[in-house]
Design a protein around this motif. Structure first.
Motif, mmCIF file in Angstrom:
data_model
loop_
_atom_site.group_PDB
_atom_site.id
_atom_site.type_symbol
_atom_site.label_atom_id
_atom_site.label_comp_id
_atom_site.label_asym_id
_atom_site.label_seq_id
_atom_site.Cartn_x
_atom_site.Cartn_y
_atom_site.Cartn_z
ATOM 1 N N ILE A 139 0.922 -0.919 0.229
ATOM 2 C CA ILE A 139 -0.106 -0.041 0.107
ATOM 3 C C ILE A 139 0.610 1.580 -0.312
ATOM 4 C CG2 ILE A 139 -1.662 1.255 1.574
ATOM 5 C CD1 ILE A 139 -2.383 -1.133 2.587
ATOM 6 N N LEU A 140 1.672 1.507 1.268
ATOM 7 C CA LEU A 140 3.281 2.499 0.646
ATOM 8 C C LEU A 140 3.456 2.276 -0.897
ATOM 9 C CD1 LEU A 140 4.499 1.841 4.435
ATOM 10 C CD2 LEU A 140 2.370 3.461 3.314
ATOM 11 N N LYS A 141 3.337 1.367 -1.595
ATOM 12 C CA LYS A 141 3.971 1.583 -2.536
ATOM 13 C C LYS A 141 3.294 2.332 -3.597
ATOM 14 C CE LYS A 141 7.547 -1.720 -3.020
ATOM 15 N NZ LYS A 141 8.007 -3.744 -2.927
ATOM 16 N N GLY A 142 2.146 1.678 -3.285
ATOM 17 C CA GLY A 142 0.387 2.891 -3.821
ATOM 18 C C GLY A 142 0.860 3.989 -3.825
ATOM 19 N N ILE A 143 1.036 4.518 -2.885
ATOM 20 C CA ILE A 143 1.457 5.924 -2.228
ATOM 21 C C ILE A 143 2.368 6.499 -2.515
ATOM 22 C CG2 ILE A 143 0.993 7.937 -0.569
ATOM 23 C CD1 ILE A 143 -0.135 5.667 1.475
ATOM 24 N N ASP A 144 3.559 6.204 -2.925
ATOM 25 C CA ASP A 144 4.678 6.638 -3.533
ATOM 26 C C ASP A 144 3.953 6.799 -5.058
ATOM 27 O OD1 ASP A 144 6.281 6.669 -1.043
ATOM 28 O OD2 ASP A 144 6.837 4.897 -1.443
ATOM 29 N N LYS A 145 3.923 5.630 -5.969
ATOM 30 C CA LYS A 145 3.915 5.913 -7.281
ATOM 31 C C LYS A 145 2.447 6.600 -7.471
ATOM 32 C CE LYS A 145 1.823 2.564 -11.181
ATOM 33 N NZ LYS A 145 1.275 2.146 -10.991
ATOM 34 N N ALA A 146 1.698 7.295 -6.428
ATOM 35 C CA ALA A 146 0.886 8.359 -7.099
ATOM 36 C C ALA A 146 0.744 9.760 -6.877
ATOM 37 C CB ALA A 146 -1.144 8.002 -5.582
ATOM 38 N N PHE A 147 2.104 10.043 -5.689
ATOM 39 C CA PHE A 147 2.855 10.966 -5.461
ATOM 40 C C PHE A 147 3.627 11.442 -7.302
ATOM 41 C CE2 PHE A 147 2.528 11.020 -1.282
ATOM 42 C CZ PHE A 147 2.314 12.577 -1.047
ATOM 43 N N GLU A 148 4.014 10.519 -7.420
ATOM 44 C CA GLU A 148 5.030 10.139 -8.691
ATOM 45 C C GLU A 148 3.884 10.692 -10.076
ATOM 46 O OE1 GLU A 148 6.121 6.622 -9.287
ATOM 47 O OE2 GLU A 148 8.101 6.542 -7.537
ATOM 48 N N LEU A 149 3.173 10.228 -10.089
ATOM 49 C CA LEU A 149 1.696 10.047 -10.977
ATOM 50 C C LEU A 149 0.954 11.968 -10.778
ATOM 51 C CD1 LEU A 149 0.332 6.996 -11.526
ATOM 52 C CD2 LEU A 149 2.205 8.174 -12.851
ATOM 53 N N GLY A 150 2.067 12.617 -9.717
ATOM 54 C CA GLY A 150 1.017 13.720 -9.859
ATOM 55 C C GLY A 150 0.143 13.455 -8.374
ATOM 56 N N CYS A 151 -0.442 13.316 -7.652
ATOM 57 C CA CYS A 151 -1.436 12.770 -7.289
ATOM 58 C C CYS A 151 -1.121 13.828 -5.942
ATOM 59 C CB CYS A 151 -1.844 11.596 -7.148
ATOM 60 S SG CYS A 151 -3.275 12.127 -6.089
ATOM 61 N N THR A 152 -1.804 14.556 -5.595
ATOM 62 C CA THR A 152 -0.837 15.778 -4.474
ATOM 63 C C THR A 152 -2.096 16.100 -3.004
ATOM 64 O OG1 THR A 152 -2.256 17.901 -5.082
ATOM 65 C CG2 THR A 152 0.826 17.104 -6.015
ATOM 66 N N ASN A 153 -2.999 15.404 -3.986
ATOM 67 C CA ASN A 153 -4.302 15.640 -2.838
ATOM 68 C C ASN A 153 -4.441 14.262 -2.513
ATOM 69 O OD1 ASN A 153 -6.400 15.940 -0.755
ATOM 70 N ND2 ASN A 153 -8.091 16.656 -2.338
ATOM 71 N N ILE A 154 -3.728 13.345 -1.316
ATOM 72 C CA ILE A 154 -3.727 12.101 -0.769
ATOM 73 C C ILE A 154 -3.480 12.277 0.859
ATOM 74 C CG2 ILE A 154 -2.259 9.631 0.229
ATOM 75 C CD1 ILE A 154 -0.963 10.650 -2.889
ATOM 76 N N LYS A 155 -5.021 11.098 1.470
ATOM 77 C CA LYS A 155 -4.924 11.750 3.411
ATOM 78 C C LYS A 155 -5.233 9.786 3.657
ATOM 79 C CE LYS A 155 -8.131 15.873 3.404
ATOM 80 N NZ LYS A 155 -7.741 16.352 1.553
ATOM 81 N N VAL A 156 -4.421 9.651 4.691
ATOM 82 C CA VAL A 156 -4.734 8.507 5.121
ATOM 83 C C VAL A 156 -5.556 8.124 6.321
ATOM 84 C CG1 VAL A 156 -3.594 7.052 6.222
ATOM 85 C CG2 VAL A 156 -2.438 7.669 4.118
ATOM 86 N N ASN A 157 -6.432 7.646 7.002
ATOM 87 C CA ASN A 157 -6.988 7.500 7.544
ATOM 88 C C ASN A 157 -6.793 6.604 8.710
ATOM 89 O OD1 ASN A 157 -9.005 9.947 6.259
ATOM 90 N ND2 ASN A 157 -10.301 7.575 5.487
ATOM 91 N N SER A 158 -6.728 7.171 9.988
ATOM 92 C CA SER A 158 -6.186 5.865 11.408
ATOM 93 C C SER A 158 -7.368 5.796 12.010
ATOM 94 C CB SER A 158 -4.955 6.313 11.502
ATOM 95 O OG SER A 158 -4.417 4.810 11.849
#
Length: 323
Positions: A139-158
């Motif tokens: 999942i953390l690799k997926g977040i890194d990929k989202a950043f690489e693709l230009g997604c900047t509005n990312i939230k993590v729910n805990s």
């Protein structure tokens, strides 16, 4: 814009497209998904009419939820439909991240603006204990990929739990030093299925808020279409912290969201006694009757969710409506 009898304006729709979830989180589906109804989920055509109708009523933000929405293969098509609807400014999704790495590119290409990922611990072993899946690194690799693709509005729910992640919150603080996401700590909410667990594990966000302010965190101004989180920033951190405190005073005062279930029921509140089916009105290409029905039903929305009184309505678990 849709307005209720308390003057609250509703510009935000949470749209569930399935109640199926492939995780077995201890606070939500500890025994895994149990099929409690016909899985006759909303079709793409029905979803398109729902989105168009709510847009005509002033909705500006659509959040696609589940269960786990990525279990539907037509998710990119649903994102694109929402994004291309006149009046809709923001299309968001809440996911457990299981398929994030493989599919984030198609979601972003379809027009996704905002991404929420549920991560209840940054300790891989504890994550596995909570969710039943050893998927945190993936999942953390997926977040890194989202950043690489230009997604900047990312939230993590805990979801905060006394005997679990509450003791390891520093993992998130350390991560936020360099990672430009918003981590939102969510108070555990009582549902029909988790009363004993709730009584054992509930943690109030009030003390966390006091600690953040004492440590120099400053509160951000909430936008019109924002969810219920109180968000904080700190000049020494790349990321932000949000607190969702449904048991705090006046939590419902700023409510701006309605919910449609995967079976086509309008829920005026996450903890309402029942949903009201509007599916039969989706069969007509004319949205007038559906608009009138939604506006009329909104007059029945209560002033609060009554969680303080231990009244959880028909919500057996959070997967039913995606929280």
């Amino acid at each position: 814009m849709l307005t209720d009898t308390y003057g609250r304006k509703f510009s935000y729709l949470r749209l569930s497209i399935t109640d199926v979830c492939n995780f077995s989180c201890n606070y939500c589906l500890p025994d895994g998904y149990q099929c409690g109804s016909d899985r006759d989920f909303l079709s793409v055509t029905e979803i398109s009419r729902i989105v168009a109708t709510f847009a005509e009523l002033g909705t500006k933000k659509i959040r696609i939820t589940g269960g786990e929405p990525s279990l539907r293969k037509d998710l990119p098509q649903i994102i694109a439909i929402a994004k291309q609807t006149p009046g809709i400014e923001t299309v968001a999704i809440t996911t457990n991240g299981y398929k994030l790495l493989e599919h984030i590119d198609s979601w972003l290409s379809a027009g996704l603006n905002s991404l929420n990922i549920s991560i209840d611990s940054l300790d891989p072993r504890l994550f596995n204990t909570i969710t039943g899946h050893n998927k945190l690194p993936h999942i953390l690799k997926g977040i890194d990929k989202a950043f690489e693709l230009g997604c900047t509005n990312i939230k993590v729910n805990s979801v905060l739990m006394k005997s679990f992640n509450h003791q390891h919150m520093n993992y998130f603080y350390d991560w936020l030093k360099e990672t430009p996401v918003t981590v939102r700590f969510i108070e555990l909410m009582q549902t029909g299925d988790n009363t004993s667990f709730f009584n054992e594990q509930h943690v109030s966000g009030t003390q966390i808020k006091d600690d953040l302010i004492a440590q120099g965190w400053q509160q951000k101004i909430r936008s019109q279409t924002a969810g219920p989180a109180e968000e904080f920033y700190h000049p020494d951190y790349a990321g932000n912290i949000g607190l969702i405190m449904p048991y705090s005073k006046d939590f419902c005062k700023t409510c701006n969201r309605l919910r449609i279930s995967a079976l086509g029921k309008l829920h005026l509140c996450l903890f309402s006694d029942s949903g009201i089916s509007v599916r039969e009105l989706l069969q007509s290409p004319d949205n007038t009757m559906l608009k009138n029905e939604i506006a009329q039903l909104l007059t029945n929305k209560k002033s609060t969710h009554f969680l303080h009184d231990k009244l959880v309505g028909a919500t057996e678990n959070l997967a039913m409506l995606g929280g």
